[in-house]
Design a protein around this motif. Structure first.
Motif, PDB file in Angstrom:
ATOM      1  N   LEU A 261       0.910  -1.134  -0.164  1.00  0.00           N
ATOM      2  CA  LEU A 261       0.011   0.176   0.117  1.00  0.00           C
ATOM      3  C   LEU A 261       0.979   1.354   0.054  1.00  0.00           C
ATOM      4  O   LEU A 261       1.543   1.401   0.997  1.00  0.00           O
ATOM      5  CB  LEU A 261      -0.885  -0.038   1.283  1.00  0.00           C
ATOM      6  N   ALA A 262       1.082   1.751  -1.319  1.00  0.00           N
ATOM      7  CA  ALA A 262       1.967   2.896  -1.278  1.00  0.00           C
ATOM      8  C   ALA A 262       1.249   4.117  -0.956  1.00  0.00           C
ATOM      9  O   ALA A 262       0.171   4.431  -0.985  1.00  0.00           O
ATOM     10  CB  ALA A 262       2.364   2.987  -2.760  1.00  0.00           C
ATOM     11  N   ALA A 263       2.340   5.355  -0.344  1.00  0.00           N
ATOM     12  CA  ALA A 263       1.681   6.216   0.282  1.00  0.00           C
ATOM     13  C   ALA A 263       1.345   7.334  -0.980  1.00  0.00           C
ATOM     14  O   ALA A 263       0.465   8.213  -0.748  1.00  0.00           O
ATOM     15  CB  ALA A 263       2.845   6.898   1.224  1.00  0.00           C
ATOM     16  N   ASN A 264       2.096   7.240  -2.058  1.00  0.00           N
ATOM     17  CA  ASN A 264       1.661   8.088  -3.334  1.00  0.00           C
ATOM     18  C   ASN A 264       1.875   7.390  -4.570  1.00  0.00           C
ATOM     19  O   ASN A 264       2.303   6.116  -4.528  1.00  0.00           O
ATOM     20  CB  ASN A 264       2.604   9.251  -3.326  1.00  0.00           C
ATOM     21  N   GLU A 265       1.640   8.003  -5.614  1.00  0.00           N
ATOM     22  CA  GLU A 265       1.750   7.263  -7.141  1.00  0.00           C
ATOM     23  C   GLU A 265       3.134   6.989  -7.489  1.00  0.00           C
ATOM     24  O   GLU A 265       3.380   6.113  -7.943  1.00  0.00           O
ATOM     25  CB  GLU A 265       1.026   8.544  -8.023  1.00  0.00           C
ATOM     26  N   THR A 287      -6.916   4.469  -3.097  1.00  0.00           N
ATOM     27  CA  THR A 287      -7.789   4.292  -1.910  1.00  0.00           C
ATOM     28  C   THR A 287      -7.585   5.583  -1.334  1.00  0.00           C
ATOM     29  O   THR A 287      -6.784   6.514  -1.507  1.00  0.00           O
ATOM     30  CB  THR A 287      -7.632   3.081  -1.143  1.00  0.00           C
ATOM     31  N   SER A 288      -8.367   5.797  -0.231  1.00  0.00           N
ATOM     32  CA  SER A 288      -8.410   7.162   0.786  1.00  0.00           C
ATOM     33  C   SER A 288      -7.173   6.925   1.464  1.00  0.00           C
ATOM     34  O   SER A 288      -6.524   7.918   2.107  1.00  0.00           O
ATOM     35  CB  SER A 288      -9.403   7.269   1.517  1.00  0.00           C
ATOM     36  N   LYS A 289      -6.519   5.746   1.611  1.00  0.00           N
ATOM     37  CA  LYS A 289      -5.441   5.794   2.736  1.00  0.00           C
ATOM     38  C   LYS A 289      -3.866   5.681   1.820  1.00  0.00           C
ATOM     39  O   LYS A 289      -2.907   5.635   2.254  1.00  0.00           O
ATOM     40  CB  LYS A 289      -5.489   4.204   3.323  1.00  0.00           C
TER      41      LYS A 289
END
Length: 333
Positions: A261-265, A287-289
């Motif tokens: 689950l990456a924090a950014n693109e 996602t929202s997270k």
């Protein structure tokens, strides 16, 4: 003989005098013929001026120049006549001197001959050489001269033979040198031809190798292009198959292996690139997270779990916390 010489000298002198007189008379006649007095020149000029209808057609200065030229021509002719007369005079003097010298020489020779005869008449009889002794001496002198001549001929013959031998030796050496030069030239030509053939062979080999390498590279490029084309075709085919299945109403339920689950693109793209390098099919879902990175889908959970174990066991990926999710595309929810 002395009187004859004197007579010949007199004839030469007389002939020279006559020739000189003729030349002088001829020169004088030419001078009288070309001589013009100043009064005659003025009369000629006045007559020209009277007979000329207009003073503009006659240039006085031109007439003066013509008269001056005529005067110079006459002086030149006189000088040439005088030069020829002086030349003939010198020739006559030389002939007289030669005749006198020759007469003196003949007179001296005649006196010497007379003196010799007088001296031989005064020799006593006991001093006169005996005829037999004289003949013997003459024969000995002749034999000595003949022997000397034979020796000279023999020496000349030896010299001729030596010269011929030296000439033949020189010709032989020249022929030998010529032959060696021709052999060297032929060897050099043969060596040059061999080197040229060797260079040509090497050039052909290089050209063939370059051609072969170019063909190999072209074949390699073609193969890569074909593989790339096949991969693109396979990808297009898989996407078409997937779209076909979705359109045909297959089960919307799919199983995905979520690996991170990456924090950014940007982080998501880095992880996706690593997985794609290993040959996995990657799907990103924001996602929202954060951005979820998933591998799949699989047809059932067992296949998805097998895929999860494979990813977790790959130490180069460092994704041991991957898990299996049931996933439905957004357009099918």
């Amino acid at each position: 003989m002395n009187n004859t010489q004197r007579w010949m000298g007199g004839v030469v002198l007389l002939g020279g005098g006559v020739l000189l007189a003729a030349l002088l008379l001829k020169g004088k006649a030419e001078l009288d013929h070309h001589r013009v007095t100043p009064q005659e020149e003025v009369a000629q000029v006045e007559s020209r001026e009277v007979t000329t209808p207009s003073s503009l057609t006659v240039d006085v200065e031109t007439e003066k120049r013509l008269l001056e030229q005529q005067r110079r021509d006459r002086e030149k002719a006189v000088a040439e006549q005088e030069a020829r007369a002086a030349e003939f005079l010198a020739m006559q003097q030389q002939a007289e001197a030669d005749a006198a010298r020759k007469a003196a020489e003949e007179y001296a020779a005649l006196n010497a001959h007379r003196m010799a005869q007088q001296s031989s008449d005064n020799i006593p009889p006991e001093l006169v050489e005996d005829e037999q002794t004289k003949q013997k001496r003459l024969a000995e002198d002749k034999a000595a001269a003949q022997k000397k001549l034979e020796q000279q001929n023999h020496t000349q013959s030896n010299l001729t033979q030596q010269h011929d031998a030296a000439k033949k030796e020189a010709e032989r050496k020249a022929a030998e040198e010529k032959r060696k030069a021709e052999e060297r030239k032929a060897a050099e030509k043969k060596e040059a031809e061999r080197k040229a053939a060797e260079e040509k062979r090497k050039a052909e080999e290089r050209k063939a190798a370059e051609k072969k390498e170019a063909e190999r590279k072209a074949a390699e490029e073609k193969r890569k292009a074909e593989e790339k084309h096949k991969a693109e075709e396979a990808k297009k085919k898989a996407e078409a198959e997937k779209a076909r299945k979705l359109l045909e109403g297959e089960s919307h339920k799919q199983w995905m292996v979520q690996v991170a689950l990456a924090a950014n693109e940007a982080n998501a793209d880095a992880i996706a690139a690593k997985l794609r390098a290993k040959g996995y099919k990657v799907t990103k879902s924001p996602t929202s997270k954060g951005v979820r990175i998933m591998v799949g889908p699989s047809k059932d959970r067992e296949a998805a779990d097998t895929l999860r174990k494979k990813i977790a066991s790959d130490a180069s990926l460092n994704m041991k916390s991957a898990w299996v999710n049931e996933w439905v595309p957004l357009d099918k929810r």
